[in-house]
Write a protein that holds these residues in place. Sequence first.
Motif: not given
Length: 262
Positions: A118-132
């Motif tokens: 499992i690899i999260y391409p974003e690398g960390t929790l999304t910074r998008d305010p609406d969680l996209w």
Amino acid sequence: MKESAQSRAMFAVLAGVARPLMNLLMAKKWEGTEKLPAGGFIAAPNHCTEIDPVVVGHMLYNNKRPPHFLAKAGLFKAPVLGSLLRATNQIPVERSTTGANRSLQAAQAVVDSGGAIIIYPEGTLTRDPDLWPMKGHTGAARLAIKTGAPVVPIAHWGAHEVFPRYAKRLYVFPRKTSRILVGDPVDLSAFRDRPMDRTTLMEATDVIMDAITELLATLRGEEPPAERWDPAAHNQSKHGRFESQGSQAGDSAERNGTDGPK
């Protein structure tokens, strides 16, 4: 890297604890699990809450695919957690170039032996305010192009209502539903004969992120933003927690028992 007897036993012990707890915390609706390959593959989920590794891992384990994660190296230093991570063959990730290469080599060993990494391409929790899903990193694309392993996009939605991003406690009432949608493997064949340079890897990563975002849009029944969130364009760090108006909004949402700004 075949599953050792010790690893299988530890997975069974952890599953004996985690599965009943997850079933108690959330109802679940999993779709598309028949698309999980029989051989080695790279699972690429969106990343919107600290508990989503457990959510995605739960789904994979229930489908007889023990999950292997690329986890922050610092977690392996924790007395109990570190022992559990090592016992289940999880892979430490270091930020240095040499450390990153070692991580990808270990991930390749999992895939080559028929396992699920499992690899999260974003690398960390999304910074998008609406969680996209936000702009991705190239690790998943690099490993896929190098090994030929299929990349399976996965979207999940609902766990963030139980544990909002950067929250300090769970919100279990009323009972929430965790939804997961597994997509078809991403076609990266167009990139395999190209130089393994940043342009190639970023374009391949965008294809992966597009697939994840499309699945999440289906789960949410909403249209995603026309432009993917780029932390650099908003003066945000690429790794770790961030302090910003969005983070403060998340803290406020936590106090109110919601999942943040919409």
